[in-house]
Motif scaffolding. Structure first.
Motif, short mmCIF file in Angstrom:
data_model
loop_
_atom_site.label_atom_id
_atom_site.label_comp_id
_atom_site.label_asym_id
_atom_site.label_seq_id
_atom_site.Cartn_x
_atom_site.Cartn_y
_atom_site.Cartn_z
N GLN A 85 -9.17 -15.44 44.15
CA GLN A 85 -8.69 -16.56 44.95
C GLN A 85 -8.46 -17.82 44.12
O GLN A 85 -8.06 -18.85 44.66
CB GLN A 85 -9.69 -16.86 46.08
N ASN A 86 -8.77 -17.75 42.81
CA ASN A 86 -8.60 -18.91 41.93
C ASN A 86 -9.38 -20.12 42.44
O ASN A 86 -8.89 -21.25 42.44
CB ASN A 86 -7.11 -19.27 41.80
N GLU A 87 -10.63 -19.87 42.83
CA GLU A 87 -11.47 -20.93 43.38
C GLU A 87 -12.90 -20.79 42.87
O GLU A 87 -13.36 -19.69 42.55
CB GLU A 87 -11.48 -20.88 44.91
N VAL A 88 -13.61 -21.92 42.82
CA VAL A 88 -15.05 -21.93 42.55
C VAL A 88 -15.74 -22.33 43.85
O VAL A 88 -15.46 -23.40 44.41
CB VAL A 88 -15.41 -22.92 41.43
N PHE A 89 -16.64 -21.47 44.33
CA PHE A 89 -17.37 -21.73 45.56
C PHE A 89 -18.75 -22.30 45.22
O PHE A 89 -19.40 -21.84 44.28
CB PHE A 89 -17.52 -20.45 46.38
N ILE A 90 -19.20 -23.26 46.01
CA ILE A 90 -20.49 -23.91 45.78
C ILE A 90 -21.41 -23.62 46.96
O ILE A 90 -21.04 -23.83 48.12
CB ILE A 90 -20.32 -25.44 45.62
N PHE A 91 -22.62 -23.12 46.65
CA PHE A 91 -23.61 -22.80 47.68
C PHE A 91 -24.96 -23.40 47.31
O PHE A 91 -25.29 -23.52 46.12
CB PHE A 91 -23.77 -21.28 47.82
N ASN A 92 -25.74 -23.76 48.32
CA ASN A 92 -27.11 -24.19 48.11
C ASN A 92 -27.98 -22.99 47.75
O ASN A 92 -27.56 -21.83 47.89
CB ASN A 92 -27.66 -24.88 49.36
N ILE A 93 -29.23 -23.25 47.36
CA ILE A 93 -30.10 -22.16 46.92
C ILE A 93 -30.45 -21.20 48.06
O ILE A 93 -30.82 -20.06 47.82
CB ILE A 93 -31.39 -22.70 46.27
N ASP A 94 -30.31 -21.67 49.32
CA ASP A 94 -30.58 -20.78 50.45
C ASP A 94 -29.34 -20.01 50.88
O ASP A 94 -29.36 -19.27 51.86
CB ASP A 94 -31.14 -21.57 51.63
#
Length: 378
Positions: A85-94
């Motif tokens: 998808q040519n994207e960087v996804f950001i998630f919290n530790i949970d």
């Protein structure tokens, strides 16, 4: 067949001044890198790792992922590259979704494709690499993008980069005379080129992320020759050259025409029962992990325990990827990603899990986002 298509198939099964300063490995290392696949104990994934916990990434209208290929940890968050998808996804530790980074287009502050990303500790921004030799930078505080490097005439194509200093960047390209090009931001030019490309013909095959960094050490994997290099301010140095004995495969012994079709290559690999090519390398003080294609169809991980001088192998054809880093967020354990949630359920359904582990496993949704797996090696 178009070589770009060949690259796709292989990765689907598995992502000026010239100098090359090689350092020969020690005798111990030579012995260590001579690997007989048939003599290595093969174990299942649940028997390879322990202290396992599962975190499925939140799925929203904005956070749906195809697959994760690279994980970086910063500011108590996971940054995961989805190359499809040519994207960087950001998630919290949970596992809760935070945001995603994407800027596709032809404008100065946009890129055509996203093949790699890195944190720039000097600017506190995230840099995104376009294979055409362009880098744009993303600032989280105001979600803004800016063009910080455009060297299409010098660097195209490049498939990975490593920030060596505030000014110097190492780029990887397998379609040029050399594999590594050092580029100066201030001088806006290539300052040196290293590691002669020894393939008979330039073929567009490359590991998804040829560079890996740990603490102050930078590694480069040459998947053509099963070599691992270290890179520093003095140049590029050979660290390991792996040989798989009867399962070894030397691509330079085949003409480009013989392997111009993916099916031809896979047939040769199956015929020779080859362990080739290597597509991933990770190393820290305790372990070395290699990923390779076995007999043209099976994706396997080799894990070397330095303290016991022992190799172990496991089959990860079903999409479990050891994208490793020391995750201090999880008591120093390693982190991997399973891109097909249903597979992690199958892999661990009969494993010896405690009540909390079983509850987490049973809570995984097969039609949901990828699953982060935290673990230590047995």
């Amino acid at each position: 067949m178009n070589p770009h298509r060949i690259a796709f198939y292989i990765l689907a099964l598995l992502y000026l001044n010239s100098c090359s300063e090689d350092v020969s490995p020690s005798e111990d290392m030579k012995n260590f890198t001579q690997i007989n696949i048939n003599e290595i104990e093969e174990v299942t994934l649940p028997n390879l790792i322990k202290d396992v916990t599962f975190t499925q990434l939140e799925l929203t209208n904005a956070s749906g992922m195809t697959s994760g290929s690279k994980i970086l940890i910063r500011n108590n968050k996971f940054y995961i590259l989805d190359p499809a998808q040519n994207e960087v996804f950001i998630f919290n530790i949970d596992g809760s979704f935070v945001d995603k980074i994407s800027s596709l287009g032809d404008a100065p502050n946009q890129i055509s494709f996203l093949v790699d990303f890195a944190f720039n500790d000097y600017t506190n921004e995230i840099e995104l690499l376009d294979p055409r030799g362009k880098i744009i930078s993303y600032r989280e505080s105001d979600r803004s993008y800016r063009n910080v490097l455009n060297a299409q005439d010098q660097l195209t194509p490049v498939y990975g980069f490593a920030l060596m200093s505030e000014d110097n960047i190492a780029f990887y390209s397998n379609l040029k005379e050399y594999l590594v090009y050092f580029y100066s931001r201030s001088r806006k030019e290539i300052t040196s080129s290293n590691v002669l490309n020894e393939a008979i013909e330039p073929i567009d095959w490359h590991s998804i992320h040829p560079f890996s960094q740990r603490d102050n050490e930078t590694f480069l994997l040459d998947m053509y020759l099963s070599k691992v290099y270290t890179i520093d301010s003095n140049g590029v140095h050979t660290k390991h050259t792996y040989n798989f004995g009867d399962n070894d495969f030397n691509i330079s012994s085949k003409t480009h025409s013989e392997i111009s079709a993916a099916g031809d290559l896979f047939g040769l690999l199956a015929e020779k029962k080859a362990f080739y090519p290597l597509s991933f390398h990770f190393e820290d003080d305790d372990f070395i992990v290699l990923r390779g294609l076995h007999e043209g169809t099976k994706r396997k991980e080799l894990v070397f325990r330095k303290k016991s001088n022992l190799w172990t192998i496991t089959d990860v054809t079903n999409d479990f990827n050891f994208y490793l880093c020391k995750a201090s967020l999880r008591d120093g354990r390693y982190v991997g990603i399973q891109n097909v949630p249903g597979n992690i359920i199958k892999q661990f359904s009969d494993a010896d899990l405690n009540a909390n582990q079983k509850e987490a496993l049973n809570g995984i949704k097969e039609d949901g986002n990828p699953v982060l797996v935290f673990y230590n090696f047995n």
